[in-house]
Write a protein that holds these residues in place. Structure first.
Motif, PDB file in Angstrom:
ATOM      1  N   HIS A 540       4.597  -2.551 -10.429  1.00  0.00           N
ATOM      2  CA  HIS A 540       5.037  -1.962  -9.049  1.00  0.00           C
ATOM      3  C   HIS A 540       5.481  -3.005  -8.392  1.00  0.00           C
ATOM      4  O   HIS A 540       5.506  -2.642  -6.431  1.00  0.00           O
ATOM      5  CB  HIS A 540       3.985  -0.654  -8.698  1.00  0.00           C
ATOM      6  N   ASN A 541       5.934  -4.370  -8.531  1.00  0.00           N
ATOM      7  CA  ASN A 541       6.139  -5.105  -7.649  1.00  0.00           C
ATOM      8  C   ASN A 541       5.873  -5.297  -6.189  1.00  0.00           C
ATOM      9  O   ASN A 541       6.450  -5.859  -4.805  1.00  0.00           O
ATOM     10  CB  ASN A 541       7.766  -4.830  -6.693  1.00  0.00           C
ATOM     11  N   GLY A 542       3.938  -4.980  -6.203  1.00  0.00           N
ATOM     12  CA  GLY A 542       2.931  -5.340  -5.173  1.00  0.00           C
ATOM     13  C   GLY A 542       2.686  -6.449  -5.221  1.00  0.00           C
ATOM     14  O   GLY A 542       2.371  -7.520  -6.226  1.00  0.00           O
ATOM     15  N   ASP A 543       1.306  -6.387  -4.537  1.00  0.00           N
ATOM     16  CA  ASP A 543       0.513  -7.588  -4.809  1.00  0.00           C
ATOM     17  C   ASP A 543      -0.808  -7.331  -4.427  1.00  0.00           C
ATOM     18  O   ASP A 543      -1.548  -6.632  -3.890  1.00  0.00           O
ATOM     19  CB  ASP A 543       1.079  -9.205  -3.556  1.00  0.00           C
ATOM     20  N   VAL A 544      -1.954  -8.072  -4.536  1.00  0.00           N
ATOM     21  CA  VAL A 544      -3.402  -7.994  -4.835  1.00  0.00           C
ATOM     22  C   VAL A 544      -4.164  -9.773  -4.342  1.00  0.00           C
ATOM     23  O   VAL A 544      -3.421 -10.064  -5.162  1.00  0.00           O
ATOM     24  CB  VAL A 544      -4.197  -6.973  -6.072  1.00  0.00           C
ATOM     25  N   TRP A 545      -5.426  -9.659  -3.454  1.00  0.00           N
ATOM     26  CA  TRP A 545      -6.104 -10.863  -3.760  1.00  0.00           C
ATOM     27  C   TRP A 545      -7.098 -10.433  -2.992  1.00  0.00           C
ATOM     28  O   TRP A 545      -7.581  -9.341  -2.479  1.00  0.00           O
ATOM     29  CB  TRP A 545      -4.911 -11.542  -2.307  1.00  0.00           C
ATOM     30  N   ILE A 546      -7.776 -11.808  -3.106  1.00  0.00           N
ATOM     31  CA  ILE A 546     -10.313 -11.071  -2.123  1.00  0.00           C
ATOM     32  C   ILE A 546      -9.183 -12.053  -1.419  1.00  0.00           C
ATOM     33  O   ILE A 546      -8.843 -13.252  -1.223  1.00  0.00           O
ATOM     34  CB  ILE A 546     -10.258 -11.579  -3.715  1.00  0.00           C
ATOM     35  N   GLU A 547     -10.251 -11.743  -0.586  1.00  0.00           N
ATOM     36  CA  GLU A 547     -10.714 -12.041   0.831  1.00  0.00           C
ATOM     37  C   GLU A 547     -12.325 -11.931   0.957  1.00  0.00           C
ATOM     38  O   GLU A 547     -12.802 -10.955   0.402  1.00  0.00           O
ATOM     39  CB  GLU A 547     -10.052 -12.108   2.382  1.00  0.00           C
ATOM     40  N   ASP A 548     -12.175 -13.586   1.578  1.00  0.00           N
ATOM     41  CA  ASP A 548     -14.860 -12.955   2.019  1.00  0.00           C
ATOM     42  C   ASP A 548     -14.336 -11.854   3.448  1.00  0.00           C
ATOM     43  O   ASP A 548     -13.895 -11.835   4.213  1.00  0.00           O
ATOM     44  CB  ASP A 548     -15.205 -14.208   2.191  1.00  0.00           C
ATOM     45  N   ASN A 549     -15.666 -11.511   3.129  1.00  0.00           N
ATOM     46  CA  ASN A 549     -15.981 -10.208   3.686  1.00  0.00           C
ATOM     47  C   ASN A 549     -17.081 -10.582   4.864  1.00  0.00           C
ATOM     48  O   ASN A 549     -17.537 -11.599   4.613  1.00  0.00           O
ATOM     49  CB  ASN A 549     -16.778  -8.731   3.317  1.00  0.00           C
ATOM     50  N   GLU A 550     -17.036 -10.064   5.892  1.00  0.00           N
ATOM     51  CA  GLU A 550     -17.972 -10.349   7.199  1.00  0.00           C
ATOM     52  C   GLU A 550     -19.551  -9.780   7.126  1.00  0.00           C
ATOM     53  O   GLU A 550     -18.692  -8.224   8.034  1.00  0.00           O
ATOM     54  CB  GLU A 550     -18.059 -10.794   8.351  1.00  0.00           C
ATOM     55  N   PRO A 551     -20.589 -10.232   7.335  1.00  0.00           N
ATOM     56  CA  PRO A 551     -20.755 -11.272   7.275  1.00  0.00           C
ATOM     57  C   PRO A 551     -20.961 -11.779   5.566  1.00  0.00           C
ATOM     58  O   PRO A 551     -21.078 -12.343   5.614  1.00  0.00           O
ATOM     59  CB  PRO A 551     -22.597 -10.793   7.412  1.00  0.00           C
ATOM     60  N   GLU A 552     -21.478 -10.571   4.446  1.00  0.00           N
ATOM     61  CA  GLU A 552     -20.955 -10.731   3.258  1.00  0.00           C
ATOM     62  C   GLU A 552     -20.141  -9.686   2.426  1.00  0.00           C
ATOM     63  O   GLU A 552     -19.998  -8.673   2.918  1.00  0.00           O
ATOM     64  CB  GLU A 552     -22.849 -10.895   2.747  1.00  0.00           C
ATOM     65  N   GLY A 553     -20.102  -9.895   1.833  1.00  0.00           N
ATOM     66  CA  GLY A 553     -19.134  -8.508  -0.112  1.00  0.00           C
ATOM     67  C   GLY A 553     -17.503  -9.756  -0.017  1.00  0.00           C
ATOM     68  O   GLY A 553     -16.999 -10.892   0.772  1.00  0.00           O
ATOM     69  N   ALA A 554     -17.219  -8.802  -0.211  1.00  0.00           N
ATOM     70  CA  ALA A 554     -15.605  -8.769  -0.859  1.00  0.00           C
ATOM     71  C   ALA A 554     -15.293  -7.971  -0.176  1.00  0.00           C
ATOM     72  O   ALA A 554     -15.311  -6.831  -0.266  1.00  0.00           O
ATOM     73  CB  ALA A 554     -15.869  -9.581  -1.917  1.00  0.00           C
ATOM     74  N   ILE A 555     -13.507  -8.765  -0.281  1.00  0.00           N
ATOM     75  CA  ILE A 555     -12.936  -7.398   0.702  1.00  0.00           C
ATOM     76  C   ILE A 555     -11.145  -7.459  -0.652  1.00  0.00           C
ATOM     77  O   ILE A 555     -10.990  -8.672  -1.388  1.00  0.00           O
ATOM     78  CB  ILE A 555     -11.499  -7.705   1.846  1.00  0.00           C
ATOM     79  N   PHE A 556     -10.756  -6.365  -1.216  1.00  0.00           N
ATOM     80  CA  PHE A 556     -10.072  -6.564  -1.695  1.00  0.00           C
ATOM     81  C   PHE A 556      -8.501  -6.249  -1.785  1.00  0.00           C
ATOM     82  O   PHE A 556      -9.086  -4.853  -0.974  1.00  0.00           O
ATOM     83  CB  PHE A 556      -9.819  -5.846  -3.652  1.00  0.00           C
ATOM     84  N   SER A 557      -7.672  -6.528  -1.418  1.00  0.00           N
ATOM     85  CA  SER A 557      -6.482  -6.071  -0.745  1.00  0.00           C
ATOM     86  C   SER A 557      -5.411  -6.080  -1.433  1.00  0.00           C
ATOM     87  O   SER A 557      -5.359  -6.677  -2.574  1.00  0.00           O
ATOM     88  CB  SER A 557      -5.724  -7.573   0.341  1.00  0.00           C
ATOM     89  N   VAL A 558      -4.427  -4.485  -1.387  1.00  0.00           N
ATOM     90  CA  VAL A 558      -3.155  -4.935  -2.126  1.00  0.00           C
ATOM     91  C   VAL A 558      -2.243  -4.147  -1.686  1.00  0.00           C
ATOM     92  O   VAL A 558      -2.633  -3.176  -1.262  1.00  0.00           O
ATOM     93  CB  VAL A 558      -3.855  -3.286  -3.252  1.00  0.00           C
ATOM     94  N   GLU A 559      -0.952  -4.485  -1.961  1.00  0.00           N
ATOM     95  CA  GLU A 559       0.369  -4.250  -1.085  1.00  0.00           C
ATOM     96  C   GLU A 559       1.116  -3.780  -1.817  1.00  0.00           C
ATOM     97  O   GLU A 559       1.280  -4.633  -3.120  1.00  0.00           O
ATOM     98  CB  GLU A 559       0.455  -6.027  -0.740  1.00  0.00           C
ATOM     99  N   LEU A 560       1.271  -2.724  -1.797  1.00  0.00           N
ATOM    100  CA  LEU A 560       2.398  -1.734  -2.167  1.00  0.00           C
ATOM    101  C   LEU A 560       3.954  -1.761  -1.800  1.00  0.00           C
ATOM    102  O   LEU A 560       3.523  -1.396  -0.348  1.00  0.00           O
ATOM    103  CB  LEU A 560       1.963  -0.653  -3.106  1.00  0.00           C
ATOM    104  N   PRO A 561       5.122  -1.440  -2.425  1.00  0.00           N
ATOM    105  CA  PRO A 561       5.842  -0.760  -1.535  1.00  0.00           C
ATOM    106  C   PRO A 561       5.989  -0.142  -1.188  1.00  0.00           C
ATOM    107  O   PRO A 561       5.794   1.210  -2.288  1.00  0.00           O
ATOM    108  CB  PRO A 561       7.638  -1.412  -2.324  1.00  0.00           C
ATOM    109  N   THR A 562       6.974   0.998  -0.454  1.00  0.00           N
ATOM    110  CA  THR A 562       7.022   2.212  -0.186  1.00  0.00           C
ATOM    111  C   THR A 562       8.104   3.063   0.170  1.00  0.00           C
ATOM    112  O   THR A 562       9.342   2.180   0.071  1.00  0.00           O
ATOM    113  CB  THR A 562       5.711   2.970   1.481  1.00  0.00           C
ATOM    114  N   VAL A 563       8.321   3.935  -0.494  1.00  0.00           N
ATOM    115  CA  VAL A 563       9.963   4.993   0.294  1.00  0.00           C
ATOM    116  C   VAL A 563       9.915   5.372   1.065  1.00  0.00           C
ATOM    117  O   VAL A 563       8.879   5.881   1.630  1.00  0.00           O
ATOM    118  CB  VAL A 563      10.030   4.822  -0.961  1.00  0.00           C
TER     119      VAL A 563
END
Length: 563
Positions: A540-563
């Motif tokens: 779907h021409n998007g992107d997904v990545w992981i970042e660190d959460n504060e103070p602990e954990g993970a953040i999964f980010s999904v970017e998708l195009p809109t219309v």
């Protein structure tokens, strides 16, 4: 001049002028312009010869005869170039060749005008009121005859070669023109050798031959499509092309098919002049108009000669700046198509096997879960209860894997994801609600208001958020798994973040965790869920990545195009 003389010279001149008139409309076709020059030159030659032999003028007669001699050379060369262009002997149109011919015409014009040392004639023609003009020709007259006969012989030979090598409309054209060329060639020999019945200047046998040639040219133009149906393809080039090549003229008639086309489609030279409807109907059978109506485009066709199906990509393009015709090039892709069909069949077989296995596995898992529930009700000891819970948990996880495998197979076994329109707010709300119901001990909340944006995606995009939400809960090491779902609208895109309070993802695994078969977070899972996430987001021409959460954990980010 007598009335008979006017008819004797006027009628052939009118015929020649008629050839020029009707050839003018084909002047842009191969052989058209040389034929116009040839016909006009013939008219000038006939009229100037008649004037030079009939006018009782010591001043005009020599000049008119000189014009007729020079016109004869121009007629011979232009006739030769009718054949040159018709047979596409392009080397004879090189500047050095054309320059040599032009130079010779200029030289002969000077010799006729100046006649140095009597090279062209040794005695000026004497005009007698009721007698015969008399003149003596010089050495250059022999050169003049050799050049004229050489050009005429070349023209005769080239058309004869067409007659022998071609068939169909081309052979008919060559045969018609050859008759006229042969007649004027023979009459010229009769004239030069003095075998004519009236060996004097008052009668010229070659002029009679020119009249016959004009008649044959007119017949060829009107009844044999001469100049209109011409070999506009560059045969010397196209014959060596491995792809089948067919050329049509501006009236959608076959003018050329190279050797490959003749072998593949069984379209021999005798098909020249056939209409495109009949031609393509014989090739593809039915609906030939879908090919005929093509213009500067490409399509794929299948034919079945001898019951053996062949596949081609076919491109159509115009020929020439004035779009005289169109060229169709057929590139065979039978091997490639057979491979694609084989892959498609294997894909269908794998899909069938996949469905059967998932169905049987889910049935067995349902039995395991059912019997596990029965044992759970009857079990009273805590140790055995722990084992039964493990069985049920593993069975439920296996059921989820079969569901994920189904979704992943739908993506992998499809050619493309059909674009639809889905609302992000609806999808996220439904998935959060469903996962919360499956894991009541976990806490799933929205960190922001979900924007009412539309995604250029289909319903399968919901699998992305379902797998990420379950991943955040299942791999959480806290007593209570906390998951926060947020979304930010960026006009052309939207970013959804799923933050958890779990153990996080090490930097070395942030990229590889989405890879096929990765076992991130020391999980006993196969990693297929995150692989599905990455696959769907990429499609779907998007992107997904992981970042660190504060103070602990993970953040999964999904970017998708809109219309």
């Amino acid at each position: 001049m007598r009335l008979f003389d006017l008819f004797l010279f006027g009628f052939p001149a009118i015929l020649s002028a008629s050839v020029a008139l009707f050839a003018w409309q084909y002047r842009s076709n191969p052989g058209g312009t040389p034929l116009v020059i040839h016909a006009l030159g013939s008219a000038v030659w006939i009229l100037s010869y008649g004037a030079g032999t009939r006018l009782n003028s010591q001043l005009l007669a020599p000049g008119m005869l000189g014009v007729s001699w020079l016109a004869a050379v121009a007629v011979a060369f232009s006739g030769m170039y009718v054949a040159v262009e018709y047979t596409e002997r392009t080397w004879l149109k090189q500047p050095v060749v054309l320059g040599s011919i032009g130079g010779y015409l200029c030289l002969e014009a000077l010799l006729i005008w100046l006649n140095p040392r009597g090279l062209f004639y040794t005695r000026v023609p004497t005009i007698v009121q009721t007698g015969t003009p008399v003149y003596e020709l010089g050495v250059w007259w022999t050169v003049h005859l050799v050049v004229v006969f050489a050009a005429a012989t070349a023209m005769l030979g080239m058309f004869f070669q067409v007659y022998l090598s071609e068939s169909g409309a081309y052979r008919q054209q060559a045969r018609t023109v050859l008759v006229g060329i042969a007649v004027i060639y023979i009459t010229a020999i009769v004239e030069v050798t003095g075998l004519e019945p009236y060996p004097d200047l008052l009668y010229n046998a070659t002029m009679a031959g020119s009249t016959v040639l004009s008649v044959t040219f007119l017949w060829a133009l009107f009844h044999a499509d001469f100049l209109e149906l011409t070999p506009i393809a560059r045969k010397t080039l196209l014959e060596d092309i491995e792809d089948a090549t067919i050329v049509l003229d501006h009236q959608d008639r076959l003018v050329y098919a190279n050797r490959t086309a003749q072998d593949v489609f069984d379209t021999g030279p005798e098909y020249t002049g056939m209409s495109a409807d009949d031609l393509f109907d014989s090739i593809i059978g039915g609906h030939p108009d879908r090919i005929i109506n093509m213009n500067d485009s490409e399509t794929e066709i299948a034919i079945a000669p001898d019951d053996e199906r062949q596949y081609f990509t076919m491109s159509a393009s115009t020929v020439g700046d004035d779009e005289r015709g169109r060229a169709f090039v057929f590139h065979e892709i039978t091997a490639q198509k057979q491979y694609e069909l084989q892959i498609e069949q294997q894909r269908d077989d794998l899909e069938t096997l996949n469905q059967v296995l998932r169905h049987d596995i889910r049935n067995d898992l349902q039995l395991i879960t059912a019997y596990g529930d029965i044992l759970d009700d009857e079990c009273e000891t805590e140790n055995k209860q722990q084992y039964i819970n493990m069985i049920n948990k593993s069975a439920n996880h296996a059921v989820e894997l079969t569901q994920t495998a189904r979704e992943l197979s739908e993506v992998m076994l499809s050619d493309s994801v059909e674009e639809q329109r889905v609302t992000l707010q609806t999808i996220l709300t439904d998935e959060v609600t469903e996962v919360q119901a499956s894991y009541p001990s976990a806490t799933l909340v929205f960190g922001t208001e979900i924007p009412s944006v539309t995604l250029a995606a289909n319903d399968m995009i919901s699998s992305v958020f379902r797998n990420l939400l379950k991943n955040a809960v299942q791999h959480n090491d806290k007593e209570v798994a906390e998951v926060i779902v947020s979304a930010t609208d960026h006009e052309d895109t939207v970013t959804v973040t799923i933050a958890d309070n779990g153990p996080g993802v090490p930097d070395g695994q942030k990229e590889t965790v989405f890879g096929k078969g990765e076992r991130g977070l020391d999980s006993s899972g196969t990693g297929i869920g995150l692989h599905l996430v990455n696959t769907l987001v990429s499609i779907h021409n998007g992107d997904v990545w992981i970042e660190d959460n504060e103070p602990e954990g993970a953040i999964f980010s999904v970017e998708l195009p809109t219309v």
